[in-house]
Design an enzyme around this catalytic site. Structure first.
Site, PDB file in Angstrom:
ATOM      1  N   ASN A   1       0.849   0.126   6.096  1.00  0.00           N
ATOM      2  CA  ASN A   1       1.343  -0.681   4.991  1.00  0.00           C
ATOM      3  C   ASN A   1       1.987  -1.900   5.615  1.00  0.00           C
ATOM      4  OD1 ASN A   1       2.502  -1.625   2.629  1.00  0.00           O
ATOM      5  ND2 ASN A   1       4.171  -0.134   2.656  1.00  0.00           N
ATOM      6  N   GLY A   2       1.514  -3.114   5.252  1.00  0.00           N
ATOM      7  CA  GLY A   2       2.091  -4.326   5.820  1.00  0.00           C
ATOM      8  C   GLY A   2       1.010  -5.299   6.239  1.00  0.00           C
TER       9      GLY A   2
ATOM     10  N   CYS B   1       0.867  -1.179   0.000  1.00  0.00           N
ATOM     11  CA  CYS B   1       0.000   0.000   0.000  1.00  0.00           C
ATOM     12  C   CYS B   1       0.904   1.229   0.000  1.00  0.00           C
ATOM     13  CB  CYS B   1      -0.866   0.036   1.241  1.00  0.00           C
ATOM     14  SG  CYS B   1      -1.842  -1.434   1.483  1.00  0.00           S
TER      15      CYS B   1
ATOM     16  N   HIS C   1      12.562 -38.496 -27.872  1.00  0.00           N
ATOM     17  CA  HIS C   1      11.342 -38.841 -28.608  1.00  0.00           C
ATOM     18  C   HIS C   1      11.022 -37.801 -29.677  1.00  0.00           C
ATOM     19  CE1 HIS C   1      10.592 -42.208 -25.973  1.00  0.00           C
ATOM     20  NE2 HIS C   1      10.795 -41.405 -24.926  1.00  0.00           N
TER      21      HIS C   1
ATOM     22  N   LYS D   1      -1.256  -7.306 -19.399  1.00  0.00           N
ATOM     23  CA  LYS D   1      -1.011  -7.840 -18.057  1.00  0.00           C
ATOM     24  C   LYS D   1      -2.137  -8.779 -17.638  1.00  0.00           C
ATOM     25  CE  LYS D   1       1.023  -8.443 -14.190  1.00  0.00           C
ATOM     26  NZ  LYS D   1       2.043  -9.523 -14.288  1.00  0.00           N
TER      27      LYS D   1
ATOM     28  N   GLU E   1       8.339 -14.429 -24.200  1.00  0.00           N
ATOM     29  CA  GLU E   1       7.655 -13.165 -23.929  1.00  0.00           C
ATOM     30  C   GLU E   1       8.599 -11.966 -23.963  1.00  0.00           C
ATOM     31  OE1 GLU E   1       5.839 -14.283 -19.988  1.00  0.00           O
ATOM     32  OE2 GLU E   1       4.177 -13.148 -20.821  1.00  0.00           O
TER      33      GLU E   1
ATOM     34  N   ARG F   1       1.317   1.753  -6.417  1.00  0.00           N
ATOM     35  CA  ARG F   1       1.507   0.685  -5.425  1.00  0.00           C
ATOM     36  C   ARG F   1       0.200  -0.035  -5.092  1.00  0.00           C
ATOM     37  NH1 ARG F   1       6.400   0.846  -2.732  1.00  0.00           N
ATOM     38  NH2 ARG F   1       5.522  -0.502  -1.161  1.00  0.00           N
TER      39      ARG F   1
ATOM     40  N   GLU G   1       8.225 -22.738 -17.847  1.00  0.00           N
ATOM     41  CA  GLU G   1       8.184 -21.323 -17.445  1.00  0.00           C
ATOM     42  C   GLU G   1       9.398 -20.576 -18.016  1.00  0.00           C
ATOM     43  OE1 GLU G   1       6.451 -19.040 -16.270  1.00  0.00           O
ATOM     44  OE2 GLU G   1       7.772 -17.628 -15.244  1.00  0.00           O
TER      45      GLU G   1
ATOM     46  N   TRP H   1      -3.797  -1.456  -1.209  1.00  0.00           N
ATOM     47  CA  TRP H   1      -3.708  -2.682  -2.022  1.00  0.00           C
ATOM     48  C   TRP H   1      -4.087  -3.788  -1.063  1.00  0.00           C
ATOM     49  CZ3 TRP H   1      -1.384  -7.424  -2.944  1.00  0.00           C
ATOM     50  CH2 TRP H   1      -1.551  -7.904  -4.234  1.00  0.00           C
TER      51      TRP H   1
ATOM     52  N   LYS I   1       9.015 -17.412 -20.509  1.00  0.00           N
ATOM     53  CA  LYS I   1       9.558 -16.091 -20.173  1.00  0.00           C
ATOM     54  C   LYS I   1      10.485 -15.610 -21.278  1.00  0.00           C
ATOM     55  CE  LYS I   1       7.527 -15.227 -17.699  1.00  0.00           C
ATOM     56  NZ  LYS I   1       6.481 -15.413 -16.729  1.00  0.00           N
TER      57      LYS I   1
HETATM   58  O1  M6R Z   1      -3.390 -13.106 -13.964  1.00  0.00           O
HETATM   59  P1  M6R Z   1      -3.167 -14.537 -14.294  1.00  0.00           P
HETATM   60  O2  M6R Z   1      -2.181 -15.196 -13.401  1.00  0.00           O
HETATM   61  O3  M6R Z   1      -4.449 -15.336 -14.370  1.00  0.00           O
HETATM   62  O4  M6R Z   1      -2.537 -14.530 -15.746  1.00  0.00           O
HETATM   63  C1  M6R Z   1      -2.320 -15.739 -16.418  1.00  0.00           C
HETATM   64  C2  M6R Z   1      -1.466 -15.500 -17.639  1.00  0.00           C
HETATM   65  O5  M6R Z   1      -2.094 -14.638 -18.528  1.00  0.00           O
HETATM   66  C3  M6R Z   1      -0.095 -14.929 -17.261  1.00  0.00           C
HETATM   67  O6  M6R Z   1       0.584 -15.757 -16.371  1.00  0.00           O
HETATM   68  C4  M6R Z   1       0.777 -14.764 -18.521  1.00  0.00           C
HETATM   69  O7  M6R Z   1       1.110 -16.014 -19.040  1.00  0.00           O
HETATM   70  C5  M6R Z   1       1.997 -13.928 -18.197  1.00  0.00           C
HETATM   71  N1  M6R Z   1       2.209 -12.986 -19.226  1.00  0.00           N
HETATM   72  C6  M6R Z   1       3.213 -14.769 -18.010  1.00  0.00           C
HETATM   73  O8  M6R Z   1       4.367 -14.040 -17.813  1.00  0.00           O
END
Ligand code: M6R
Length: 606
Positions: free
Chosen positions: A96-97, A2, A502, A601, A486, A27, A479, A70, A483
């Site tokens: 905050n906390g 927060c 395989h 996002k 992306e 924040r 993952e 938050w 990453k």
């Molecule tokens: O908000 P969410 O965790 O539900 O989002 C899921 C995915 O859209 C999210 O993890 C996406 O794959 C990210 N861009 C990964 O870095």
């Protein structure tokens, strides 16, 4: 997580508070609120502009406190918005906390006749402080006495309306900065917000409080020792400051890993009893004890976290776990067996596919649970119960710290379920203590980030990458590949290492690097053999290895060492070099790593 802001001085406080809150909006923006002695408290759900729309025109005063929330305890409602007040409305607090023992404190205060207006942990702080202040103006001694009862993390600003010029601030675990101005004194959870007013700051340390009046400030320890203040210059660019000195949000969020792991388990592990305490799902304890089938639904990174959940829950319990991409699950035939539940994992709590999957699961009669970072988000409202991540706002589009906290919360859940079944106290204690040691291990990996940076620079022009791992780390391989895609727009694929022969082995040549997680665990020899197969085809290998490993160092082109960690928890450590690699490679390629092209996002549409 927060934002808090306060002022006492010689000029009108309202514009100062509002400017401070706007600067802190990044924040968290669930709700905003202010208290000005003599004028009152004003709170509104949502961003600062919602609050401004509700304020009367004639607000005056020269001291006050404000808060951007938050949510961590209680939904983002006006009632839960800060500032919160003590029993008689004299003392007002912004916080905050997280107060770990707020339930016990609240129960004790209720027995004494206190009544509470909100669902927050913060309100108990206000009641405690006002109680200690008694019939007179609040003093530093009374403040410290009240805080001696509070366990957890806090940065607070406090005003007692009976002595309106005096502003207090205190810190334990959450940052507080005092701003020393010409026209008055400021307090903020984040020095960014002080920049329009002053370039002179004093940072409070844990266990210290500040007493501010319009012309001076004094700093004391909680045991009443006066501390000579060290004034630091604020000479950052405001944008950089929000990133707390890091060049991007993404790096800042990766670097927050140790803190995020601490926050995810704060108040939830009882190591001496080898147990996890998960208040959010406790009321379904009987259903969870009888659980036979768990279906995890999630998207993207959260889906890969789910794979770890499957691994660990199946390792520690007799529960059968499926992990489904929510985008598929929502359209599939859902078989509701007795003793089954659906668990959604989502940072935002708003992902459309995950949301619709939960709705459909509810219609089919499943018990629905959530692991969600954003408090009060849609998925938290429709699931039957859940566990919050407490990872703080994740601003970078690519999810890193939320992933780490999802793994940690899944480990908590696995421990919780395991202790309802065969797992004994001693075994639980070992796991709990290992979890508590994780932040230090992640910090050790982060301290080596320059090594990863050099590797990323070396391979920055590669066009394809393969990520390999086995068992609990397979999700980490996926993952790592996601990453990299992306953040760098480079083709990458994650595979269970045993699958290499395989098919994917056909792609390997000296231009196709592999990043492999090869820790000293039960599949170490198997992984070493996989690396030999790759090297036999001249494929470059970067391996994430256990500190001190000499065997893999001989085979691989480069290694990144991580501290030894038990197989059950290793993904939380092994993923860190992969996040760093993607980050540094994106930077080396000159890309906007915080906002990758074509992505959002929160994917709130199908
Ligand atoms: O908000 P969410 O965790 O539900 O989002 C899921 C995915 O859209 C999210 O993890 C996406 O794959 C990210 N861009 C990964 O870095």
């Amino acid at each position: 997580m927060c934002g808090i802001f306060g002022y006492t001085g010689r000029t009108q406080v309202l514009p100062i508070l509002l400017e401070g809150l706007r600067a802190l909006e990044y924040r968290g923006y669930d709700s905003a609120g202010i208290f000005i002695p003599g004028a009152g408290a004003f709170k509104e759900v949502g961003a600062v502009h919602n609050l401004i729309n509700e304020l009367p025109d004639d607000l005056t005063g020269t001291s006050g406190i404000g808060h951007m929330r938050w949510a961590t305890h209680g939904k983002p409602t006006r009632k839960n918005a800060h500032p919160h007040r003590g029993a008689h409305g004299h003392v007002w607090v912004v916080h905050n906390g997280i107060v770990e023992n707020y339930k016990a404190l609240k129960a004790r205060l209720e027995e004494e006749g206190h009544t509470f207006e909100s669902e927050t942990d913060t309100e108990v702080i206000a009641h405690l402080i006002e109680k200690e202040a008694g019939d007179a103006c609040l003093t530093g001694e009374a403040l410290a006495r009240a805080l001696s009862h509070v366990r957890g993390a806090y940065g607070i600003a406090v005003i007692d309306a009976r002595c309106p010029d005096v502003l207090f601030a205190a810190r334990w675990g959450s940052p507080i900065t005092v701003g020393v101005g010409e026209e008055g004194m400021f307090v903020s959870s984040d020095p960014t917000a002080l920049l329009p007013h002053t370039r002179s700051a004093v940072y409070l340390e844990d266990g210290e409080y500040a007493v501010l009046t319009p012309r001076e400030y004094r700093i004391f320890t909680f045991d009443q020792q006066a501390r000579a203040p060290v004034v630091s210059p604020l000479d950052w660019d405001p944008e950089d400051l929000k990133k707390e000195g890091y060049e991007t949000y993404l790096l800042k969020e990766i670097m927050e890993g140790p803190e995020v792991l601490k926050n995810s388990v704060r108040g939830r592990l009882v190591p001496e009893e080898g147990r996890a305490v998960l208040g959010g799902i406790e009321r379904f304890a009987d259903e969870l004890r009888a659980l036979r089938h768990l279906t995890i639904v999630a998207c993207g990174t959260a889906f890969y976290a789910g794979l770890y959940g499957k691994y660990l829950i199946e390792e520690l319990t007799d529960i059968h776990v499926d992990v489904e991409a929510a985008s598929e699950f929502r359209y599939r035939r859902m078989v509701h067996r007795p003793h089954s539940a659906v668990l959604a994992i989502t940072q935002s709590g708003e992902t459309a596919d995950t949301l619709e999957s939960v709705k459909e699961a509810k219609r089919k009669g499943f018990l629905t649970l959530g692991i969600v970072n954003v408090v009060g988000s849609s998925i938290t409202r429709i699931t039957d119960a859940g566990i919050y991540n407490h990872a703080g706002p994740e601003i970078s589009v690519a999810s890193t710290k939320a992933y780490l906290s999802q793994l940690e919360v899944l480990a908590l859940l696995a421990l919780f379920l395991a202790r309802q079944r065969e797992m004994g106290e001693a075994e639980g204690e070992v796991l709990a203590r290992e979890m508590l040691a994780l932040p230090e291990k992640v910090a050790a990996v982060l301290a080596r980030r320059e090594e990863v940076c050099a590797l990323a620079a070396r391979w920055k022009d590669a066009r394809d990458f393969l990520f390999l791992a086995r068992k609990g780390n397979v999700g980490v391989a996926y993952e790592g590949a996601l990453k990299l895609k992306e953040i760098t727009y480079v083709h990458a694929e994650g595979y269970a290492a045993g699958e290499l022969k395989h098919g994917p082995l056909a792609m390997i040549d000296r231009h196709f690097p592999t990043i492999a997680v090869v820790l000293q665990d039960s599949v170490y020899e198997k992984n070493v053999s996989t690396l030999e197969e790759i090297k036999a085809r001249e494929g470059p290998v970067i391996a994430v290895v256990t500190e001190g490993d000499t065997v893999v160092r001989e085979i691989a082109d480069a290694v990144v060492e991580v501290p030894a960690v038990s197989e059950h928890l290793s993904p939380m450590v092994s993923v860190v070099p992969l996040h760093l690699f993607a980050y540094y490679m994106g930077r080396a390629r000159g890309l906007d790593v915080d906002r990758p092209r074509n992505l959002a996002k929160s994917v709130t549409v199908e």
